[in-house]
Design an enzyme around this catalytic site. Structure first.
Site, PDB file in Angstrom:
ATOM      1  N   LYS A 267      74.491  14.225  -4.182  1.00  0.00           N
ATOM      2  CA  LYS A 267      73.954  15.508  -4.660  1.00  0.00           C
ATOM      3  C   LYS A 267      73.994  15.679  -6.183  1.00  0.00           C
ATOM      4  CE  LYS A 267      74.630  18.231  -0.483  1.00  0.00           C
ATOM      5  NZ  LYS A 267      75.040  19.497   0.092  1.00  0.00           N
ATOM      6  N   ASP A 304      70.984  24.972  -0.189  1.00  0.00           N
ATOM      7  CA  ASP A 304      72.187  25.266   0.616  1.00  0.00           C
ATOM      8  C   ASP A 304      72.610  26.717   0.428  1.00  0.00           C
ATOM      9  OD1 ASP A 304      72.639  22.857   1.839  1.00  0.00           O
ATOM     10  OD2 ASP A 304      73.997  22.100   0.302  1.00  0.00           O
TER      11      ASP A 304
HETATM   12  P1  NAP Z   1      83.545  18.646  -0.159  1.00  0.00           P
HETATM   13  O1  NAP Z   1      82.800  18.730  -1.433  1.00  0.00           O
HETATM   14  O2  NAP Z   1      84.225  17.376   0.205  1.00  0.00           O
HETATM   15  O3  NAP Z   1      84.668  19.811  -0.170  1.00  0.00           O
HETATM   16  C1  NAP Z   1      85.606  19.931   0.865  1.00  0.00           C
HETATM   17  C2  NAP Z   1      86.395  21.227   0.712  1.00  0.00           C
HETATM   18  O4  NAP Z   1      87.238  21.357   1.870  1.00  0.00           O
HETATM   19  C3  NAP Z   1      87.340  21.233  -0.509  1.00  0.00           C
HETATM   20  O5  NAP Z   1      87.454  22.551  -0.984  1.00  0.00           O
HETATM   21  C4  NAP Z   1      88.677  20.758   0.112  1.00  0.00           C
HETATM   22  O6  NAP Z   1      89.817  21.201  -0.584  1.00  0.00           O
HETATM   23  C5  NAP Z   1      88.618  21.456   1.451  1.00  0.00           C
HETATM   24  N1  NAP Z   1      89.461  20.812   2.450  1.00  0.00           N
HETATM   25  C6  NAP Z   1      89.246  19.615   3.045  1.00  0.00           C
HETATM   26  N2  NAP Z   1      90.240  19.359   3.922  1.00  0.00           N
HETATM   27  C7  NAP Z   1      91.104  20.421   3.875  1.00  0.00           C
HETATM   28  C8  NAP Z   1      92.303  20.739   4.556  1.00  0.00           C
HETATM   29  N3  NAP Z   1      92.822  19.924   5.476  1.00  0.00           N
HETATM   30  N4  NAP Z   1      92.898  21.908   4.268  1.00  0.00           N
HETATM   31  C9  NAP Z   1      92.377  22.761   3.350  1.00  0.00           C
HETATM   32  N5  NAP Z   1      91.237  22.519   2.675  1.00  0.00           N
HETATM   33  C10 NAP Z   1      90.598  21.348   2.933  1.00  0.00           C
HETATM   34  O7  NAP Z   1      82.600  18.984   1.079  1.00  0.00           O
HETATM   35  P2  NAP Z   1      81.358  20.022   1.116  1.00  0.00           P
HETATM   36  O8  NAP Z   1      80.091  19.310   0.870  1.00  0.00           O
HETATM   37  O9  NAP Z   1      81.668  21.194   0.281  1.00  0.00           O
HETATM   38  O10 NAP Z   1      81.346  20.420   2.666  1.00  0.00           O
HETATM   39  C11 NAP Z   1      82.357  21.256   3.182  1.00  0.00           C
HETATM   40  C12 NAP Z   1      81.983  21.723   4.574  1.00  0.00           C
HETATM   41  O11 NAP Z   1      80.761  22.453   4.533  1.00  0.00           O
HETATM   42  C13 NAP Z   1      81.775  20.583   5.566  1.00  0.00           C
HETATM   43  O12 NAP Z   1      82.357  20.942   6.793  1.00  0.00           O
HETATM   44  C14 NAP Z   1      80.268  20.505   5.693  1.00  0.00           C
HETATM   45  O13 NAP Z   1      79.881  20.012   6.966  1.00  0.00           O
HETATM   46  C15 NAP Z   1      79.879  21.957   5.522  1.00  0.00           C
HETATM   47  N6  NAP Z   1      78.487  22.082   5.069  1.00  0.00           N
HETATM   48  C16 NAP Z   1      77.617  22.712   5.895  1.00  0.00           C
HETATM   49  C17 NAP Z   1      76.296  22.858   5.522  1.00  0.00           C
HETATM   50  C18 NAP Z   1      75.345  23.562   6.457  1.00  0.00           C
HETATM   51  O14 NAP Z   1      74.132  23.400   6.294  1.00  0.00           O
HETATM   52  N7  NAP Z   1      75.840  24.347   7.392  1.00  0.00           N
HETATM   53  C19 NAP Z   1      75.842  22.373   4.288  1.00  0.00           C
HETATM   54  C20 NAP Z   1      76.778  21.744   3.429  1.00  0.00           C
HETATM   55  C21 NAP Z   1      78.099  21.610   3.844  1.00  0.00           C
HETATM   56  P3  NAP Z   1      90.457  20.304  -1.765  1.00  0.00           P
HETATM   57  O15 NAP Z   1      89.618  20.568  -2.988  1.00  0.00           O
HETATM   58  O16 NAP Z   1      91.841  20.784  -1.886  1.00  0.00           O
HETATM   59  O17 NAP Z   1      90.372  18.870  -1.318  1.00  0.00           O
END
Ligand code: NAP
Length: 484
Positions: A267, A304
């Protein structure tokens, strides 16, 4: 239908022809030796005699390895079969299971094969990166028809799926998922139903999702159903790309791609291939959509945030104006939603994250309308009033469906609770929010919304068939939960 004699039980190989009466399609008969990545350990004369027998029986095609061709020709002549073959088409093949081949090397092979009497030239090579697909596209464009060039493995899947676009003679698909005879094959029903293989021509416009991994992306299901129902001559494919994202995009545009969805981890990097960036996307610092503008320029958007924020706004008569928002998570989705909420008039956003420094950095970028808090501090006693809570962490996603990032005590009756996760559709957070009298908003709305906005950018004249698109996702989710 390809009969891989070398993959039959050794006792049954000599009786391979008993399969012929049951075939409803023309047959390709192949008896691949171990030395070319197949399974046959028979002597060359025994192995090739099966192909000579196939010619005698008038099968549609036989596949002979380039290195074995002189012996095959000798055996045909000794058997009074004229060469070039009459009636049966000769596929001459070369396989490299280790590495990709250069355009020059493939061109030399094709010329040698043609001089030796090949009707169809087949080259299969191992793809090491998504860029290897362009070797295939370039070579197919140069030699025109009667060639099959396959980059094996996940990186090359697009060349198999979109073979009709690039002018390949045919593509190989497995009979069913799990019975692939080479790495990267798609099963035939997916190829025909999801990817509409029979209707893809050199005029078909290509779209795809770039990222790694992409094999479980729901986007191909959603976009292909929309393209089909809207009678758009376009195909949407998964593109496993794990480096050189910007270069891939620029090159792919030259080969008939017109737009992309972008997912993790591409991205950010893909942005450098854009000629123009949408304002909010540039503030977020990440894009998930690439659109080709009329003059050919590429514009990057982030759909998004718009999809998620619109779904949340619908729950208030005056949208997010003056609302207080909690955003749990400060990763890619968190950034997009925090910037989106501010862009739509939120009064204040508290960024809550496990690693508080990431929350602080994001809040600082926003300025005085944002503050930061660690996830532990929030769960242990956050007392301020808020209107919206958005989860953008992956906590609660399959398989960890019993987890929630937020303690139930922190949920307030009457607030809107959004979860970016859509697998499962009802996360523990959304279930507890409902029990507390909150208004839940599912991540499916975000996923569907971002796909619909992408489609509108790509095809402004088309109204996305959202019900059918939603059905496609629900069907896929149903399938994946049944598999578990
Ligand atoms: P990302 O950039 O990897 O960010 C992950 C986030 O989750 C960070 O804030 C991380 O915290 C936190 N996290 C991960 N494991 C954790 C845990 N065990 N306890 C507490 N916090 C935790 O991923 P992303 O792209 O933002 O995606 C995040 C979620 O959004 C995913 O589940 C994804 O499937 C969903 N999503 C959905 C859509 C949709 O269309 N519905 C679109 C995009 C994303 P730290 O910074 O502390 O590591």
């Amino acid at each position: 239908m390809e009969i891989r004699v070398d993959l039959l039980d050794p006792d049954e190989q000599s009786g391979w022809h008993r399969l012929l009466p049951a075939l409803t399609l023309p047959a390709i008969v192949t008896n691949r030796p171990k030395w070319e990545g197949g399974n046959s350990e028979a002597s060359e004369s025994d192995r090739l005699s099966i192909l000579v027998d196939a010619v005698r029986r008038g099968v549609s095609h036989v596949d002979v390895e380039l290195k074995a061709l002189p012996t095959f020709v000798e055996m045909c002549r000794a058997d009074n079969i004229s060469f070039p073959l009459d009636g049966t088409k000769l596929i001459v093949s070369h396989h490299d299971f280790e590495k990709p081949l250069s355009v020059g090397h493939i061109s030399d092979l094709i010329e040698t094969m043609r001089r030796a009497g090949a009707n169809i030239c087949k080259i299969a090579m191992m793809a090491h990166s998504a860029m290897d697909n362009f070797i295939v596209m370039r070579t197919l464009a140069r030699f025109n028809r009667n060639c099959i060039i396959i980059p094996m493995g996940d990186f090359g899947q697009v060349s198999r799926i979109a073979a009709g676009k690039f002018g390949a003679y045919l593509t190989f698909a497995s009979v069913s998922s799990g019975s692939e005879s080479a790495p990267g094959q798609v099963d035939v029903s997916t190829l025909v139903e999801l990817y509409r293989f029979r209707s893809v021509t050199n005029k078909t416009a290509l779209y795809g999702v770039i990222g790694d991994p992409v094999s479980h992306s729901m986007s191909p299901a959603v976009h292909n159903v929309a393209m089909k129902l809207s009678n758009i001559d376009a195909l949407y494919v998964p593109l496993r790309v794990n480096k050189d994202y910007a270069q891939f995009v620029r090159e792919a545009i030259r080969y008939g791609f017109c737009g992309f969805s972008v997912t993790i981890p591409a991205k950010l990097e893909v942005m450098s291939a854009m000629d123009v960036l949408d304002d909010v996307a540039s503030r977020i610092g990440a894009i998930n959509s690439v659109v080709q503008l009329e003059g050919g320029q590429l514009k990057g958007y982030n759909t998004d945030w718009l999809a998620a924020i619109s779904a949340i706004e619908e729950k208030f008569p005056d949208g997010l104006t003056d609302k207080r928002v909690i955003c749990v998570g400060a990763g890619g989705a968190g950034r997009a939603l925090v910037f989106g909420a501010i862009a739509r008039g939120a009064q204040h956003v508290v960024v809550v994250n496990r690693s508080v420094e990431k929350a602080q950095a994001l809040a600082e970028e926003i300025g005085e309308q944002a503050s930061a808090l660690s996830l532990d501090a929030f769960n242990e006693g956050f007392q301020e009033k808020y209107d919206v809570l958005m989860n953008t962490t992956s906590v609660g996603m399959v398989p960890n469906v019993d987890d929630s990032p937020v303690k139930a005590e922190r949920l307030e009756k009457g607030t809107v609770v959004f979860d970016a996760i859509y697998n499962p559709l009802q996360t523990r957070l959304l279930r507890e929010a409902e029990e507390k009298g909150c208004i839940p908003v599912s991540g499916l709305e975000m996923f569907m919304g971002q796909a619909a906005v992408q489609l509108r950018y790509w095809f402004p004249e088309v109204e996305p068939p959202v019900d059918a698109m939603r059905e496609a996702v629900l069907h896929r989710l149903g399938q994946s939960s049944r598999r578990k």
